[in-house]
Design a protein around this motif. Sequence first.
Motif, PDB file in Angstrom:
ATOM      1  N   ARG A  18      14.056 -19.962  41.447  1.00 60.33           N
ATOM      2  CA  ARG A  18      13.037 -20.875  40.912  1.00 60.33           C
ATOM      3  C   ARG A  18      12.331 -21.611  42.050  1.00 60.33           C
ATOM      4  O   ARG A  18      11.112 -21.728  42.069  1.00 60.33           O
ATOM      5  CB  ARG A  18      13.698 -21.865  39.946  1.00 60.33           C
ATOM      6  CG  ARG A  18      12.913 -23.093  39.550  1.00 60.33           C
ATOM      7  CD  ARG A  18      11.880 -22.915  38.431  1.00 60.33           C
ATOM      8  NE  ARG A  18      12.236 -22.147  37.304  1.00 60.33           N
ATOM      9  CZ  ARG A  18      12.692 -22.620  36.136  1.00 60.33           C
ATOM     10  NH1 ARG A  18      12.870 -23.910  35.967  1.00 60.33           N
ATOM     11  NH2 ARG A  18      12.945 -21.796  35.134  1.00 60.33           N
ATOM     12  N   GLY A  40      10.038 -18.605  35.269  1.00 62.58           N
ATOM     13  CA  GLY A  40      10.588 -18.158  33.996  1.00 62.58           C
ATOM     14  C   GLY A  40      11.199 -16.773  34.045  1.00 62.58           C
ATOM     15  O   GLY A  40      11.827 -16.340  33.089  1.00 62.58           O
ATOM     16  N   ASP A 143      13.298 -21.862  28.686  1.00 66.99           N
ATOM     17  CA  ASP A 143      13.493 -21.826  30.129  1.00 66.99           C
ATOM     18  C   ASP A 143      14.842 -21.153  30.390  1.00 66.99           C
ATOM     19  O   ASP A 143      15.872 -21.621  29.888  1.00 66.99           O
ATOM     20  CB  ASP A 143      13.491 -23.264  30.666  1.00 66.99           C
ATOM     21  CG  ASP A 143      13.792 -23.353  32.148  1.00 66.99           C
ATOM     22  OD1 ASP A 143      14.074 -22.333  32.789  1.00 66.99           O
ATOM     23  OD2 ASP A 143      13.748 -24.479  32.676  1.00 66.99           O
TER      24      ASP A 143
END
Length: 179
Positions: A18, A40, A143
Amino acid sequence: MSTNQLHTELLHRMLVARHFAERGVPVPVLEDLDFVIGLGEEAVLIGLSAALASTDALVRHHLPADHAGVPGSLVVCVHERPGRLPVSFRPALTTEEPEPASAEAIDGLDVEAVLACASRIARAVRSGGGTGLMELDVSGPADPIEILTVRMRAAHELDDNALRAIDGHATRQVLAALR
């Protein structure tokens, strides 16, 4: 490895991915392979890479022409369609592609589901099962990191302090890699 250790490792790797994605930087996953993901898609990248061996190739769209396959290794190719990511598995030394009708549909936002399915398909292909295909649904609003943290909290494997510590370590790791 215990379930708690697996969850913690997957969470850490997803947070690292991320932080790379937030900076628009390719994520180093297997050996020297850089793989670009969108926000995502952490569960896709981490679930697939955790199921593969270091000699396997994880690529987007197609395999580079100069890739030299190692006997017993796999080529795993992530294709793109709106809301879905078909992922094909084949032995590295063949060009055969799997039949689309044989795809296994998986929630691509759930890292454990991706890992379980990818591991199962990789084992089958390695044992002479031809090729394999999974179809990852990434269209939901959820998420992938939140999905795993909720699961870990419910199993009493994670609290706010542990999450901050894991995220802090992931952040430091990414910043060090970018220097």
